[in-house]
Scaffold this active site. Structure first.
Site, PDB file in Angstrom:
ATOM      1  CE1 TYR A  56      -4.147  -1.672  -0.288  1.00  0.00           C
ATOM      2  CE2 TYR A  56      -3.063  -3.056   0.979  1.00  0.00           C
ATOM      3  CZ  TYR A  56      -4.129  -2.919   0.307  1.00  0.00           C
ATOM      4  OH  TYR A  56      -4.994  -3.805   0.009  1.00  0.00           O
ATOM      5  CG  ASN A  91     -11.803   2.907  -8.858  1.00  0.00           C
ATOM      6  OD1 ASN A  91     -12.097   1.694  -8.795  1.00  0.00           O
ATOM      7  ND2 ASN A  91     -11.825   3.807  -9.864  1.00  0.00           N
ATOM      8  CG  ASP A  93      -8.112   6.287  -8.158  1.00  0.00           C
ATOM      9  OD1 ASP A  93      -8.957   7.187  -8.245  1.00  0.00           O
ATOM     10  OD2 ASP A  93      -8.255   5.063  -8.985  1.00  0.00           O
ATOM     11  CG  HIS A 108     -14.257  -1.236  -2.272  1.00  0.00           C
ATOM     12  ND1 HIS A 108     -14.410  -1.976  -3.566  1.00  0.00           N
ATOM     13  CD2 HIS A 108     -15.585  -1.820  -1.642  1.00  0.00           C
ATOM     14  CE1 HIS A 108     -15.397  -2.687  -3.530  1.00  0.00           C
ATOM     15  NE2 HIS A 108     -16.101  -2.581  -2.754  1.00  0.00           N
ATOM     16  N   GLY A 168     -16.673   1.050 -15.891  1.00  0.00           N
ATOM     17  CA  GLY A 168     -15.424   0.517 -15.617  1.00  0.00           C
ATOM     18  C   GLY A 168     -15.319  -0.459 -14.507  1.00  0.00           C
ATOM     19  CB  THR A 169     -17.163  -2.135 -12.306  1.00  0.00           C
ATOM     20  OG1 THR A 169     -17.282  -3.147 -11.255  1.00  0.00           O
ATOM     21  CG2 THR A 169     -18.429  -1.559 -12.191  1.00  0.00           C
ATOM     22  CB  SER A 170     -15.360  -6.885 -13.752  1.00  0.00           C
ATOM     23  OG  SER A 170     -15.206  -7.069 -12.270  1.00  0.00           O
ATOM     24  CD  GLU A 196     -13.760  -7.323 -20.665  1.00  0.00           C
ATOM     25  OE1 GLU A 196     -13.014  -7.874 -21.688  1.00  0.00           O
ATOM     26  OE2 GLU A 196     -13.378  -7.717 -19.584  1.00  0.00           O
ATOM     27  CB  ALA A 212     -13.375   4.788 -19.114  1.00  0.00           C
TER      28      ALA A 212
HETATM   29  P1  OAD Z   1     -12.046  -5.094 -11.963  1.00  0.00           P
HETATM   30  O1  OAD Z   1     -10.572  -5.206 -12.546  1.00  0.00           O
HETATM   31  O2  OAD Z   1     -12.822  -6.308 -11.611  1.00  0.00           O
HETATM   32  O3  OAD Z   1     -12.650  -4.877 -13.533  1.00  0.00           O
HETATM   33  C1  OAD Z   1     -12.389  -3.807 -14.055  1.00  0.00           C
HETATM   34  C2  OAD Z   1     -13.542  -3.449 -15.416  1.00  0.00           C
HETATM   35  O4  OAD Z   1     -12.845  -2.369 -16.356  1.00  0.00           O
HETATM   36  C3  OAD Z   1     -13.340  -4.641 -16.424  1.00  0.00           C
HETATM   37  O5  OAD Z   1     -14.706  -5.014 -16.691  1.00  0.00           O
HETATM   38  C4  OAD Z   1     -12.519  -4.194 -17.783  1.00  0.00           C
HETATM   39  O6  OAD Z   1     -12.979  -4.892 -18.910  1.00  0.00           O
HETATM   40  C5  OAD Z   1     -12.811  -2.859 -17.632  1.00  0.00           C
HETATM   41  N1  OAD Z   1     -11.797  -1.924 -18.139  1.00  0.00           N
HETATM   42  C6  OAD Z   1     -10.688  -2.127 -18.320  1.00  0.00           C
HETATM   43  N2  OAD Z   1      -9.859  -0.967 -18.929  1.00  0.00           N
HETATM   44  C7  OAD Z   1     -10.861  -0.212 -19.282  1.00  0.00           C
HETATM   45  C8  OAD Z   1     -10.805   1.104 -19.905  1.00  0.00           C
HETATM   46  N3  OAD Z   1      -9.843   1.703 -20.288  1.00  0.00           N
HETATM   47  N4  OAD Z   1     -12.194   1.689 -19.999  1.00  0.00           N
HETATM   48  C9  OAD Z   1     -13.222   1.203 -19.457  1.00  0.00           C
HETATM   49  N5  OAD Z   1     -13.302   0.094 -18.755  1.00  0.00           N
HETATM   50  C10 OAD Z   1     -12.127  -0.783 -18.825  1.00  0.00           C
HETATM   51  O7  OAD Z   1     -12.225  -3.863 -11.198  1.00  0.00           O
HETATM   52  P2  OAD Z   1     -13.504  -3.438 -10.428  1.00  0.00           P
HETATM   53  O8  OAD Z   1     -14.910  -3.875 -11.118  1.00  0.00           O
HETATM   54  O9  OAD Z   1     -13.550  -2.292  -9.947  1.00  0.00           O
HETATM   55  O10 OAD Z   1     -11.916  -4.180  -3.935  1.00  0.00           O
HETATM   56  O11 OAD Z   1     -13.279  -4.482  -9.025  1.00  0.00           O
HETATM   57  C11 OAD Z   1     -14.125  -4.335  -7.853  1.00  0.00           C
HETATM   58  C12 OAD Z   1     -13.582  -4.574  -6.656  1.00  0.00           C
HETATM   59  O12 OAD Z   1     -12.627  -5.866  -6.650  1.00  0.00           O
HETATM   60  C13 OAD Z   1     -12.345  -3.614  -6.298  1.00  0.00           C
HETATM   61  O13 OAD Z   1     -12.918  -2.282  -5.829  1.00  0.00           O
HETATM   62  C14 OAD Z   1     -11.414  -4.213  -5.223  1.00  0.00           C
HETATM   63  C15 OAD Z   1     -11.454  -5.667  -6.046  1.00  0.00           C
HETATM   64  O14 OAD Z   1     -11.568  -6.710  -4.946  1.00  0.00           O
HETATM   65  C16 OAD Z   1     -11.113  -4.026  -3.058  1.00  0.00           C
HETATM   66  O15 OAD Z   1     -10.048  -3.795  -3.029  1.00  0.00           O
HETATM   67  C17 OAD Z   1     -11.935  -3.928  -1.617  1.00  0.00           C
END
Ligand code: OAD
Length: 224
Positions: A56, A91, A93, A108, A168-170, A196, A212
């Protein structure tokens, strides 16, 4: 803004990817070369506090080298144009605030904050936690198995909005992935903007695919 006056946005790692911060679920399943459970769980911290603190510390220092991208700025502009706006982010950040967003819920936690392991005191912190403090001050990050922050505020925002954006979340981590259900059941239009398709794309009224930094400003322009 005409059509929408109350907007709730959920963001994930994808919105910061083009600023140079790695997403969590890259092809190798590692977060900056670490097993997620090793650096993002209370068990991992109990087992290897030095490794977790160094991890960290490095993430906190990385913030100094990255800048918000056009997607962060477009959301700040959107906030300034509607009467109610809530930005819920997974996020840790600080790119949304540096782009000018005001009403942010870091569900988070935040890299810029640390928490006292005995008293629970939370404070803003810059720099690196020193060895003497490895067990006393932990990152104020919500690790796996811990409760997310601001649930009540977020549920209210999701249930009151007329437009819900997911960027931007999976959509693999709950409760965040479930906020769309609250918004949809309350009658909001729900739109996903992501690189995606995700497991929940079919649940959204619309999905816009692409990076994004391009898709988010374009979409926000189309709302004007
Ligand atoms: P992920 O890494 O699971 O997903 C990121 C998503 O962003 C994916 O669907 C990618 O396809 C998409 N992506 C990547 N690059 C991109 C771009 N340039 N523009 C748009 N989309 C893009 O991240 P999160 O869904 O944020 O928790 O993950 C959720 C949580 O899982 C996080 O907050 C973290 C982790 O465990 C903690 O740390 C508590």
């Amino acid at each position: 803004m005409g059509k929408y006056q109350n907007i709730c946005v959920l963001t994930g790692a994808g919105i910061s990817a083009e600023s140079g911060i790695k997403t969590f679920r890259d092809a190798n399943g590692l977060w900056e070369n670490h097993d997620i459970m090793e650096v993002a769980s209370p068990e991992g911290y109990a087992d290897k506090p030095a490794l977790v603190q160094r991890f960290y510390n490095a993430r906190r220092m990385q913030l100094k080298e990255v800048e918000p991208n056009p997607a962060h700025y477009a959301l700040a502009k959107l906030e300034s144009m509607v009467s109610e706006f809530a930005l819920v982010t997974q996020n840790v950040d600080d790119l949304h605030e540096r782009a000018g967003c005001k009403n942010i819920f870091h569900m988070h936690g935040e890299l810029r904050k640390i928490r006292h392991t005995k008293t629970g005191e939370v404070k803003y912190f810059e720099g690196e936690v020193s060895k003497e403090d490895y067990l006393l001050w932990r990152p104020d990050i919500v690790w796996f198995g811990e409760n997310v922050k601001y649930m009540e505020e977020i549920q209210i925002a999701a249930s009151k909005c007329d437009l819900f954006l997911c960027i931007g979340t999976s959509n693999q981590v709950y409760p965040a992935a479930g906020f769309v259900q609250i918004a949809k059941e309350s009658g909001a239009r729900c739109i996903e903007l992501n690189m995606e398709s995700t497991a929940l794309s079919a649940y959204y009224d619309e999905s816009h695919l692409g990076p994004a930094s391009a898709v988010v400003p374009d979409f926000i322009k189309s709302l004007l």
